[in-house]
Design an enzyme around this catalytic site. Structure first.
Site, PDB file in Angstrom:
ATOM      1  N   TYR A  54       0.832  -1.215   0.000  1.00 23.34           N
ATOM      2  CA  TYR A  54       0.000   0.000   0.000  1.00 23.34           C
ATOM      3  C   TYR A  54       0.868   1.267   0.000  1.00 23.34           C
ATOM      4  O   TYR A  54       0.597   2.218  -0.751  1.00 23.34           O
ATOM      5  CB  TYR A  54      -0.889  -0.053   1.239  1.00 23.34           C
ATOM      6  CG  TYR A  54      -1.940   1.018   1.364  1.00 23.34           C
ATOM      7  CD1 TYR A  54      -3.147   0.963   0.661  1.00 23.34           C
ATOM      8  CD2 TYR A  54      -1.758   2.096   2.237  1.00 23.34           C
ATOM      9  CE1 TYR A  54      -4.127   1.934   0.820  1.00 23.34           C
ATOM     10  CE2 TYR A  54      -2.732   3.062   2.407  1.00 23.34           C
ATOM     11  CZ  TYR A  54      -3.912   2.977   1.697  1.00 23.34           C
ATOM     12  OH  TYR A  54      -4.884   3.941   1.858  1.00 23.34           O
ATOM     13  N   LYS A  73       0.843   4.064  -2.869  1.00 19.01           N
ATOM     14  CA  LYS A  73       0.427   5.432  -2.565  1.00 19.01           C
ATOM     15  C   LYS A  73       1.563   6.433  -2.821  1.00 19.01           C
ATOM     16  O   LYS A  73       1.305   7.578  -3.194  1.00 19.01           O
ATOM     17  CB  LYS A  73      -0.080   5.527  -1.127  1.00 19.01           C
ATOM     18  CG  LYS A  73      -1.406   4.773  -0.899  1.00 19.01           C
ATOM     19  CD  LYS A  73      -2.507   5.228  -1.850  1.00 19.01           C
ATOM     20  CE  LYS A  73      -3.892   4.889  -1.360  1.00 19.01           C
ATOM     21  NZ  LYS A  73      -4.952   5.277  -2.311  1.00 19.01           N
TER      22      LYS A  73
HETATM   23  N1  LIG Z   1      -9.841   5.647   5.285  1.00 20.47           N
HETATM   24  C1  LIG Z   1      -8.623   6.136   5.442  1.00 20.47           C
HETATM   25  O1  LIG Z   1      -8.165   6.372   6.586  1.00 20.47           O
HETATM   26  C2  LIG Z   1      -7.742   6.428   4.253  1.00 20.47           C
HETATM   27  C3  LIG Z   1      -6.510   7.030   4.493  1.00 20.47           C
HETATM   28  C4  LIG Z   1      -5.687   7.336   3.413  1.00 20.47           C
HETATM   29  C5  LIG Z   1      -6.088   7.031   2.130  1.00 20.47           C
HETATM   30  N2  LIG Z   1      -7.295   6.422   1.918  1.00 20.47           N
HETATM   31  C6  LIG Z   1      -7.659   6.138   0.542  1.00 20.47           C
HETATM   32  O2  LIG Z   1      -8.892   6.755   0.245  1.00 20.47           O
HETATM   33  C7  LIG Z   1      -9.590   5.970  -0.733  1.00 20.47           C
HETATM   34  C8  LIG Z   1     -10.976   5.622  -0.220  1.00 20.47           C
HETATM   35  O3  LIG Z   1     -10.834   4.909   0.997  1.00 20.47           O
HETATM   36  P1  LIG Z   1     -12.052   4.589   1.977  1.00 20.47           P
HETATM   37  O4  LIG Z   1     -11.518   4.607   3.339  1.00 20.47           O
HETATM   38  O5  LIG Z   1     -13.222   5.425   1.614  1.00 20.47           O
HETATM   39  O6  LIG Z   1     -12.309   3.056   1.591  1.00 20.47           O
HETATM   40  P2  LIG Z   1     -13.643   2.184   1.515  1.00 20.47           P
HETATM   41  O7  LIG Z   1     -13.169   0.782   1.624  1.00 20.47           O
HETATM   42  O8  LIG Z   1     -14.663   2.686   2.479  1.00 20.47           O
HETATM   43  O9  LIG Z   1     -14.184   2.469   0.028  1.00 20.47           O
HETATM   44  C9  LIG Z   1     -13.451   2.070  -1.092  1.00 20.47           C
HETATM   45  C10 LIG Z   1     -14.386   1.945  -2.267  1.00 20.47           C
HETATM   46  O10 LIG Z   1     -13.607   1.539  -3.406  1.00 20.47           O
HETATM   47  C11 LIG Z   1     -14.301   0.499  -4.069  1.00 20.47           C
HETATM   48  N3  LIG Z   1     -13.339  -0.327  -4.802  1.00 20.47           N
HETATM   49  C12 LIG Z   1     -12.429  -1.185  -4.295  1.00 20.47           C
HETATM   50  N4  LIG Z   1     -11.750  -1.794  -5.288  1.00 20.47           N
HETATM   51  C13 LIG Z   1     -12.230  -1.293  -6.450  1.00 20.47           C
HETATM   52  C14 LIG Z   1     -11.929  -1.521  -7.810  1.00 20.47           C
HETATM   53  N5  LIG Z   1     -10.988  -2.409  -8.180  1.00 20.47           N
HETATM   54  N6  LIG Z   1     -12.598  -0.824  -8.737  1.00 20.47           N
HETATM   55  C15 LIG Z   1     -13.569   0.055  -8.376  1.00 20.47           C
HETATM   56  N7  LIG Z   1     -13.914   0.300  -7.115  1.00 20.47           N
HETATM   57  C16 LIG Z   1     -13.241  -0.363  -6.146  1.00 20.47           C
HETATM   58  C17 LIG Z   1     -15.029  -0.259  -2.980  1.00 20.47           C
HETATM   59  O11 LIG Z   1     -16.102  -1.032  -3.490  1.00 20.47           O
HETATM   60  C18 LIG Z   1     -15.474   0.890  -2.074  1.00 20.47           C
HETATM   61  O12 LIG Z   1     -16.743   1.408  -2.469  1.00 20.47           O
HETATM   62  C19 LIG Z   1      -8.704   4.756  -1.002  1.00 20.47           C
HETATM   63  O13 LIG Z   1      -7.882   4.997  -2.131  1.00 20.47           O
HETATM   64  C20 LIG Z   1      -7.856   4.661   0.243  1.00 20.47           C
HETATM   65  O14 LIG Z   1      -6.662   3.992   0.015  1.00 20.47           O
HETATM   66  C21 LIG Z   1      -8.128   6.115   2.963  1.00 20.47           C
END
Ligand SMILES: NC(=O)c1ccc[n+]([C@@H]2O[C@H](COP(=O)([O-])OP(=O)(O)OC[C@H]3O[C@@H](n4cnc5c(N)ncnc54)[C@H](O)[C@@H]3O)[C@@H](O)[C@H]2O)c1
Length: 250
Positions: free
Chosen positions: A158, A162
């Site tokens: 990851y 990223k």
């Molecule tokens: N939550 C955090 O603390 C956090 C921190 C830093 C970065 N992020 C990043 O933010 C983004 C959203 O994270 P989140 O926490 O909302 O996650 P989440 O798991 O709540 O939502 C992720 C969404 O992406 C969809 N998804 C997964 N694989 C997919 C694919 N191959 N094609 C299309 N859709 C797909 C899932 O179905 C889901 O709806 C991600 O890129 C994550 O890495 C999150």
């Protein structure tokens, strides 16, 4: 007048969490929104719940045909594409010793290949819109993570993905700049979504206590920064990465 009045935005992984908050925030600012997600039912339900023009489509961002189709569905439905948010993401955490090659590749593919494919399709559409005078620019927002800056135990896949998104953002920012297509990234810290709620309770507590602001972020606090980068408020910003972390790892 909303900040995205008359614009069309496509958000990947928009069915829940940060992506959903971005889709909702963009719609509230006047954008027509396409929610693309691997989960069609969730994408459709999310789009139906949005107050304004919105559509849900199924797309696996790893699949080149799906990504081309989600961009085509956007232009077919709303006639143009002004903003792409490459947000879809997954985690497959494990120490290097225990991580399988499959877990490494899955995470690299969703984040790096997915973001690359999305930018490739969207940039072509945005460039054509600028060339024929239908748009005066475009904006791409890529979802990185603070893990890409600092590395996290158990996230060699990851963190690499990223960090790679930051380099990719800067490269494509250079390619888009002369067409007024801006490409920027966000590095969220610990945000309250299904992704972080899946972490063990002690890991969640340790994360929260290490945040200077002493709380997890809310998805809309990332969405507001995505709105800034997507809108004309950021008209002279390209190739930048904004940390949204409550001060963690500053
Ligand atoms: N939550 C955090 O603390 C956090 C921190 C830093 C970065 N992020 C990043 O933010 C983004 C959203 O994270 P989140 O926490 O909302 O996650 P989440 O798991 O709540 O939502 C992720 C969404 O992406 C969809 N998804 C997964 N694989 C997919 C694919 N191959 N094609 C299309 N859709 C797909 C899932 O179905 C889901 O709806 C991600 O890129 C994550 O890495 C999150």
């Amino acid at each position: 007048m909303g900040l995205l009045e008359g614009r069309v935005a496509l958000v990947t992984g928009g069915a829940q969490g940060i992506g959903l908050a971005i889709a909702q925030r963009f719609a509230a600012e006047g954008a027509s929104v396409v929610i693309a997600d691997i989960d069609l039912d969730a994408a459709t339900a999310a789009a139906e719940a949005i107050d304004g023009p919105a559509a849900g489509v199924r797309a696996d961002v790893v699949d080149p045909d799906d990504v081309a189709a989600m961009v085509a569905a956007t232009t077919d439905r709303f006639g143009r594409l002004d903003v792409l948010v490459n947000n879809a993401g997954i985690t497959r955490d494990a120490s290097l010793k225990n991580m399988t090659l499959e877990q490494f590749r899955q995470v690299i593919d969703v984040h790096l290949q997915g973001t690359w494919l999305g930018m490739k399709e969207a940039l072509a559409v945005m460039k054509a819109q600028v060339a024929d005078g239908r748009a005066d620019g475009g904006a791409i927002v890529n979802m990185s993570s603070i893990s890409g800056k600092i590395g996290n135990f158990g996230q060699s896949n990851y963190a690499a993905a990223k960090a790679g998104i930051v380099g990719m953002t800067k490269s494509v920012a250079r390619e888009g700049a002369k067409h007024a297509i801006r490409v920027n990234a966000i590095q969220p810290g610990f945000i309250d979504t299904a992704m972080t709620r899946a972490m063990p309770a002690d890991a969640q507590e340790a994360a929260t206590s290490s945040i200077p602001m002493q709380r997890a972020g809310q998805p809309d606090e990332v969405a507001k920064v995505a709105l800034f980068l997507a809108s004309d408020l950021a008209s002279y910003c390209t190739g930048i990465t904004i940390e949204v972390t409550g001060g963690r790892h500053m």
